[in-house]
Structures are given as structure tokens and as C-alpha cells.
Design a protein around this motif. Structure first.
Motif, short mmCIF file in Angstrom:
data_model
loop_
_atom_site.label_atom_id
_atom_site.label_comp_id
_atom_site.label_asym_id
_atom_site.label_seq_id
_atom_site.Cartn_x
_atom_site.Cartn_y
_atom_site.Cartn_z
N LEU A 1 -10.43 3.82 0.59
CA LEU A 1 -9.28 4.94 0.96
C LEU A 1 -9.91 6.34 1.33
N THR B 1 -7.43 3.18 5.36
CA THR B 1 -7.35 2.09 4.20
C THR B 1 -7.34 0.66 4.44
N SER B 2 -7.60 -0.14 3.53
CA SER B 2 -7.15 -1.70 3.80
C SER B 2 -6.67 -1.89 2.28
N ILE C 1 0.64 -1.14 0.03
CA ILE C 1 0.00 0.18 0.04
C ILE C 1 0.76 1.10 -0.01
N VAL D 1 -4.88 8.92 7.00
CA VAL D 1 -5.44 8.25 6.04
C VAL D 1 -5.99 6.98 6.56
N LEU E 1 -9.20 0.56 -3.88
CA LEU E 1 -9.07 0.28 -2.50
C LEU E 1 -9.94 1.28 -1.96
#
Length: 445
Positions: free
Chosen positions: A390, A374-375, A109, A372, A388
Motif C-alpha cells: 500500500l 495497492t494489490s 479492498i 493510492v 497489503l
């Protein structure tokens, strides 16, 4: 994992309990608090928060409505800070789709580079947080902080090691940044009363004594290896000296004083908290407090690992998060998966609200930050990483305008590293290329 003979001197020191940051390069200028009309302003901070196993795509996202950004169900906990939030659709790392593997190849990422298919000599790429830390970290006691709630579990899948699933930040292309999962030890890294530095100094003294005694007994080649090792030792010496200097002369070195002077969070108990929700919240609190007191300006926080089996029984659901992510559209399991997604956004939002409530003069701490969430997957059930989940919160010191939704899904150049370039630029790192991108997102201000 690598055999012992393959580990570097730097990794040895880390294994001994001594954390090393990236070396400081004289060609990179210092980035302290910005000065506006002769008055030092609060610095910018970067936080990257991650949770594993993707999201329920049916309820993740947003739209731009007449009253501003409108959240889908999973993101509704962000309502209290909606004007400080950007939601992105379509950004991705193109290198994640090549080759086999469900989860592990997607853990790039923060580098954007291809994850090496291996069970031994791991490689992901130097991550953007560590590049930033090499620049801004000279102004804080801790250059960067990597924290989380779960350690690595060793297994393999499709020729990849599960080590990839446990690390978000990489201090070199082949070395993950040490991640602290014990709240007390993470706290002590940030708020050292001098005892930790004293322990580190004693270890260094022993290392130097051993090195001196070996010097006359080594071949020329081994002498070169010893010199490489001592380079890492000197980096640690410099880090300790910097921490001592900052702790005794904060006003003169920083030129700006944080509004929070002492920790409001009590030193956590030793060990891992018995309740998962307490662990997740503690690590978020430590991140917020670190920023409030300017102990570090760069944090990566893995709320859960990828492939995490963490069980959120306190939410009234049964089953681990990875198991629930493969719901196969079963209504009961999908509902449980959704609850887990919403919980992650909820606790993240609570951390953002604490930052928003922290006054730093003309702006709040959140206004001066970029955080941020996210995954590594979008649809966890399908292992889909072609976009993604986000979210970016904060104002980047007045350089970001929140309350907006961005859809890049039809953009031919929708690389996630374009966002990284934009964030790096705002943290003082000027570069024309990072990962697989050569131009930043330009519509965030």
C-alpha cells in the motif's frame, strides 16, 4: 452470474450502455471547492489504482532514514515524488483470511467486508469510493469513473465466481460499478461534446414511451416494479441535467476554474490498444486529465485485474503475470515477476509526476489529491493477504504529510478501513464507522 430475472432495473440500464451513479441524498450537503478567506480553492480528488497478483515481498517496502523515506527496489521509481509519498506496512482486511479461495475472497479492498462465497448472487459491500462519489459527484459532470484494462472472465474457484477479480468499485453491496476498459469510451464519458447526452436522452424517451404504454396493462405488483424501474430512469435524467448545467455554467456552479482547460490527450482510437503498455498508460493519462479538468473527483483504475495473465513481453520477460507470481522461488521467474512489479510502480510514478507538474494556485494537483496504489495480495506466491502492499501519494489539500513510512504490523487495530475512514473524512464524508473500522488513522497529517 445471476439469471436475467435476478438483475435489477439499474443493471438493465447499465447493460443498455447507460451508466448510473448512486442517487443524491438531500440530507448530504454539497461539497464543492473549499473557500479560504473568500477565495475558492481547488477541490480534493481521490484515485485508487490497483494491480493484480501481489508483489515480490523481498523488494517491496521502505524505511525512515536520516534523509527521509528510503525505498526498497520496487518503489525506487517514486524517488522524483518521494516527499509526497507514504508507504504503509501491515494494513489489511481481516475478513479475507476466513474460508477457502486464493484470490477472489481478497477482492474487498475498498469495502473491508467479507466477500460472499457464491457463483451467482455476488456480494462484496458498498465501496468507499462510491460513498464519496455520492457526496462530491454533484459538482462534476461525472460523479465517479471506474476504468481498467481487462474485462471479466467467467470461471469459478473454491465456490467463488471470477467476477470478483475484475471489479474494485461496487455501487451497491451486490452490484459492481461498470468499468470501462476501452480508452475511447472512457475519454468520451469525460469529454462529451453533447452527442452522448443526446443519445442517452433518445434512449430515455423510448423507455418512457414503453412505460406509458404498459401502465394500464400491469397488475398492482408489476406496477410497483415499474415504479422501481422508473426511479432508476429518473436518476439518469438528473445526471444528464446536471452534466448539461455544469457544461454551460461551469464558472458559476464550481466557483473555481481548473488550470487545464482543454484535453492535451488526443481522443484515443477505438478498440483495445494492441500493446499492453500503451493501454495501461492511456488509462493513467485519462485519470490524470479527468482530475486536471475537474471532470470527476473520484477514479478507480484497475491497471490489471486480479489473476491477470497479462504478458509484459515488452519488458523482455516471458509468461503471464499470474503465472510469474507463482514463481516458487525459481530465480528466473522471480526476476521476471519483479520486473512486472517495478513497471507498475514506474508508470504510476509517471502519472504522479504529471499531477505534481499541474499548478492549481497555491498547490499542485498532486498536493490536492490522494492517490493510492495497492494489490489484493502481499506475497503473490503464497496468496498472502495478512498485510497489503500500500502506497499513498498526494497532500490531500494540505492535510497529509508525505515522505514517511508507517509500520502498523504490530498494531492490534491495523485494519485497512481505518485508512479509508481517514481518506473519506478528507473528501468531506464524515462518519464514525466504515467496513470493519470505527476510528480513522490519525497520524497522517
Amino acid at each position: 452470474m445471476k439469471s436475467s430475472s435476478q438483475f435489477s432495473r439499474r443493471q438493465f440500464l447499465r447493460g443498455a450502455g447507460i451508466m448510473l451513479g448512486l442517487p443524491w441524498f438531500e440530507s448530504v450537503s454539497s461539497f464543492g471547492a473549499p473557500v479560504v478567506k473568500g477565495t475558492p480553492q481547488a477541490p480534493r480528488r481521490l484515485g485508487i489504482c490497483f494491480f493484480g497478483n501481489g508483489v515480490n515481498p523481498h523488494h517491496w517496502g521502505a524505511s525512515n532514514g536520516p534523509g527521509g523515506i528510503e525505498f526498497l527496489q520496487t518503489l525506487k521509481p517514486l524517488e522524483p515524488v518521494k516527499n509526497k509519498v507514504m508507504v504503509f506496512k501491515g494494513l489489511w482486511n481481516p475478513s479475507t483470511v476466513a474460508g477457502p479461495g486464493g484470490h477472489y475472497p481478497k477482492m474487498n479492498i475498498l469495502s473491508g467486508l467479507k466477500v460472499k462465497q457464491t457463483t451467482t448472487d455476488v456480494e462484496v459491500g458498498l465501496t468507499m469510493d462510491q460513498i464519496i462519489a455520492a457526496k462530491v459527484g454533484q459538482n462534476t459532470p461525472v460523479a465517479s469513473l471506474a476504468i481498467g484494462t481487462e474485462g471479466p472472465k467467467y470461471s469459478t474457484d473454491s465456490g467463488y465466481t471470477s467476477l470478483y477479480s475484475a471489479y474494485l468499485s461496487w455501487s451497491s453491496p451486490t452490484t459492481p460499478a461498470p468499468k470501462e476498459i476501452y480508452p475511447q469510451q472512457a475519454f468520451d464519458q469525460l469529454f462529451d461534446d453533447g452527442s452522448k447526452r443526446a443519445r442517452d436522452k433518445s434512449v430515455l424517451d423510448l423507455v418512457m414511451q414503453d412505460a406509458s404504454s404498459l401502465r394500464g396493462k400491469l397488475s398492482r405488483r408489476d406496477g410497483q416494479k415499474l415504479d422501481e424501474y422508473l426511479t432508476s430512469v429518473r436518476e439518469l435524467e438528473q445526471r444528464i441535467a446536471r452534466a448539461e448545467k455544469l457544461s454551460t455554467a461551469e464558472a458559476s456552479t464550481r466557483g473555481w476554474q481548473p488550470s487545464v482547460k482543454t484535453p492535451w490527450l488526443a481522443r484515443p482510437a477505438s478498440g483495445i490498444p494492441a500493446q499492453q503498455e500503451e493501454h495501461v498508460k492511456l488509462m493513467l493519462d485519462i485519470m490524470v486529465l479527468a482530475f486536471q479538468m475537474d471532470r470527476t473527483r473520484v477514479v478507480t483504475n484497475m491497471l490489471t485485474n486480479d489473476l491477470s495473465g497479462m504478458n509484459f513481453g515488452f519488458l523482455g520477460i516471458k509468461g503471464g503475470q499470474h503465472e510469474l507470481s507463482h514463481h516458487a522461488n525459481d530465480a528466473e521467474r522471480l526476476a521476471a515477476y519483479q520486473k512486472g512489479n517495478e513497471y507498475m510502480v514506474k508508470v504510476w510514478s509517471e502519472a504522479l509526476q504529471k499531477m505534481e507538474a499541474t499548478n492549481e494556485g497555491e498547490r499542485s494537483l498532486l498536493d490536492n489529491s490522494m492517490i493510492v496504489l495497492t494489490s489484493s495480495l502481499f506475497d503473490g506466491n503464497a496468496h498472502d493477504s495478512t498485510q497489503l502492499p500500500l502506497v499513498l501519494a498526494g497532500g490531500g489539500g494540505g492535510t497529509l504529510r508525505g515522505g514517511r513510512y508507517f509500520d502498523y504490523s504490530k498494531d492490534e487495530n491495523r485494519k485497512l478501513c481505518r485508512l479509508h475512514l481517514a481518506l473519506m473524512d478528507r473528501m468531506g464524508v464524515k462518519t464514525s464507522h466504515f467496513g470493519d473500522a470505527d476510528n480513522p488513522l490519525s497520524d497522517l497529517a
